[in-house]
Design an enzyme around this catalytic site. Sequence first.
Site, short mmCIF file in Angstrom:
data_model
loop_
_atom_site.label_atom_id
_atom_site.label_comp_id
_atom_site.label_asym_id
_atom_site.label_seq_id
_atom_site.Cartn_x
_atom_site.Cartn_y
_atom_site.Cartn_z
N GLU A 165 -1.84 53.01 5.00
CA GLU A 165 -0.78 52.25 4.33
C GLU A 165 -1.11 51.92 2.88
OE1 GLU A 165 -0.37 48.78 7.10
OE2 GLU A 165 1.76 49.14 6.79
N CYS A 196 3.18 24.83 4.60
CA CYS A 196 4.21 24.37 3.68
C CYS A 196 3.55 24.05 2.35
CB CYS A 196 4.87 23.11 4.22
SG CYS A 196 5.40 23.27 5.92
N ASN A 222 2.22 18.88 5.49
CA ASN A 222 1.90 20.28 5.72
C ASN A 222 0.90 20.31 6.87
OD1 ASN A 222 1.06 22.98 5.53
ND2 ASN A 222 -0.41 22.51 3.90
N GLY A 223 1.18 21.08 7.92
CA GLY A 223 0.23 21.16 9.04
C GLY A 223 0.95 21.04 10.37
N GLU A 243 -5.22 50.56 14.62
CA GLU A 243 -4.80 49.64 13.57
C GLU A 243 -5.64 49.86 12.30
OE1 GLU A 243 -2.43 47.84 12.82
OE2 GLU A 243 -3.18 46.40 11.35
N LYS A 284 8.11 44.90 3.61
CA LYS A 284 7.52 43.89 4.49
C LYS A 284 8.36 43.72 5.75
CE LYS A 284 4.44 40.87 5.54
NZ LYS A 284 3.17 41.42 5.98
N HIS A 315 -10.60 66.24 23.40
CA HIS A 315 -9.38 66.97 23.76
C HIS A 315 -8.62 67.46 22.52
CE1 HIS A 315 -9.95 65.91 27.92
NE2 HIS A 315 -10.06 64.62 27.59
N LYS A 317 -4.06 50.69 8.64
CA LYS A 317 -4.32 49.89 7.43
C LYS A 317 -4.76 50.81 6.30
CE LYS A 317 -2.73 47.01 7.90
NZ LYS A 317 -2.00 46.50 9.01
N ARG A 321 3.99 29.80 -0.12
CA ARG A 321 3.46 29.15 1.08
C ARG A 321 4.53 28.98 2.17
NH1 ARG A 321 -1.34 26.62 0.40
NH2 ARG A 321 -0.92 25.21 2.12
N TRP A 331 7.82 25.73 5.65
CA TRP A 331 7.72 26.93 6.49
C TRP A 331 7.67 26.38 7.90
CZ3 TRP A 331 7.79 32.15 6.20
CH2 TRP A 331 7.22 32.88 7.24
#
Length: 609
Positions: A489, A2, A98-99, A482, A604, A505, A486, A27, A74
Amino acid sequence: MCGIVGYVGPKSCGDLLVDGLRRLEYRGYDSAGLAVHDGKEIRVVRSVGKLGNLVSALKERPLAGAPGIGHTRWATHGRPSETNAHPHVAGGIALVHNGIIENHLHLKRQLMEQGVKFSSDTDTEIVAHLVEREVRAGHKLLEAVRRALAVVEGAYAVAVLHKDEPDRIVIAKNASPLVIGLGEGETYCASDIPAILPYTRTMVLLEEGEIALLTAGGVEITTLKGERVDRKPKTITWNAAQAEKSGYKHFMLKEIHEQPRAIEDTMRGRIDLEKWDIIDSEIGIDAAAAADVKRVYFIACGTSFHASLFGRYLVESLSGLPATCELASELVVRDPVVGPGDLVVAVSQSGETIDTLAALKAAKDRGARILALANVLDSAIPRAAHGSLYTHAGPEIGVASTKCFTAQLAAMVLLAVYLGRRRNVLSTDRAREVLQGMLEVPHRMRDVLSQDDSLRDLARKFQHAKSFLFLGRGVSFPIAVEGALKLKEISYIHAEGYAAGEMKHGPIALIDENMPVVVVMPRDRTYEKTLSNLQEVKAREGRTLALATRGDAEVGAIADHVFYLPKVDAMLTPFITSLPLQLLAYYVADFKGTDVDQPRNLAKTVTVE
Ligand code: M6R
């Protein structure tokens, strides 16, 4: 993750606090609120949703005066709503946080036994009541906050006002950031520098376990134990854009570097270190239901699908359950055999991906139990599921997912251990090995991230390649896939991720002196076979970059370039091997000058099928 902002001084601070919150919206932004002392009492305005909603509420109920504190939330505990928004009030106390408070259940139970009534579902409100209890016992605000925090375990940054001490704010920090800004006859605080940069460039950073008394005249810092701290202020030279990214060039690079913290926050308060077990209430499926699961069925898209591929290894190895993994967009076009006895884990960073939501509904209609694994509290996928397991990576701004990916891996370790323990197939010794390994992962990640420069040098060498191949076996296979995603993208270079055993193969036909091949090969039970693949690539003149465990001389003698990794439990290497691949992709893209944070054609959150 947050955002907090605070002001004490002669100005009326409502607009200033909103301005600070606007600079902290990155945040988190599911609700927001202000508390301002108007000279007689503390008045609070809160609203759910974006900051614009708070601005509208403040037009109807303006807040004048100082000191004041503000917060953009958040959510981690308690869904986004006005009652869960900060500041939280208890008696004459208003508090923002925050936390994550790890021992919140225990503290809440204690306070309820003492007759405290709660008006929110948050862990934060507990701290407000703890401070209020100390004030009622006769302590001044500074001492009350110190005493309250003595019983709090977890990560926090707090800012607190008291009705009867209208000239001050008390702030404190443990593991969540807080900066103090010094002005002429006024003092500021915030979670991050950008919030207060327009007002002052003279700042003091609060460190772990410190508490500070802010007045218009300045700041007095002590430790939570009461020892005096003398810290010289720094002059911040960043511009506003640099400050928002904590000085990093892009959000993606900042988020790559935030991963150790994201993993710590995802594990925080969820591991019982005495029993080497996972705390029941933290997983989103109760113990009896977990013991009844017959199969685990992951559904996801993109990067979340790659995390799920790792989840399959974990579940099979640690819980003994059969596990399968399906692209969400494919599940809905088949007649999937899924139903009672299946635990369907819908994995989604945003919690809104329409393909994953559609697959979830198909599985739910057929009688499966649904567990959402998401980063955004109360988003569509958690709302449609029977239970939720949240990652606590904080908001991810870069379109290419990085910290949410490794936070998903961490959540999957917790889930697999939990299932193994509830089914009585995972021994305490093995659970201890894995969980102890997990607790060390953030340190090992920091070690890798400190070698950022050598990845940039490697990226410079490879930036002009037209196509890449990424290979890996076992738990390194999802990481190879992955890594390729990355790179494509954000750099727009074609890249394929393959199971190393599949190279012969087909893809081996592609290999020549122009083709970089990245081989993910930590020392594990697949090592010897992957070493043979590396030799096969070399024999065909391929340009090789190997990710290998520190001390591995064999790889050094074969590969053109080696990036050495610290040793971790063989099951946990993906936490370490993902990082160099993210950095490689990032630096190649940056050398090419692409729009790293918002690559072309990508969104996103993907809400079309
Ligand atoms: O929000 P989700 O995790 O459901 O998103 C799934 C994919 O769209 C996402 O992972 C996508 O592949 C990212 N761009 C990866 O960097």
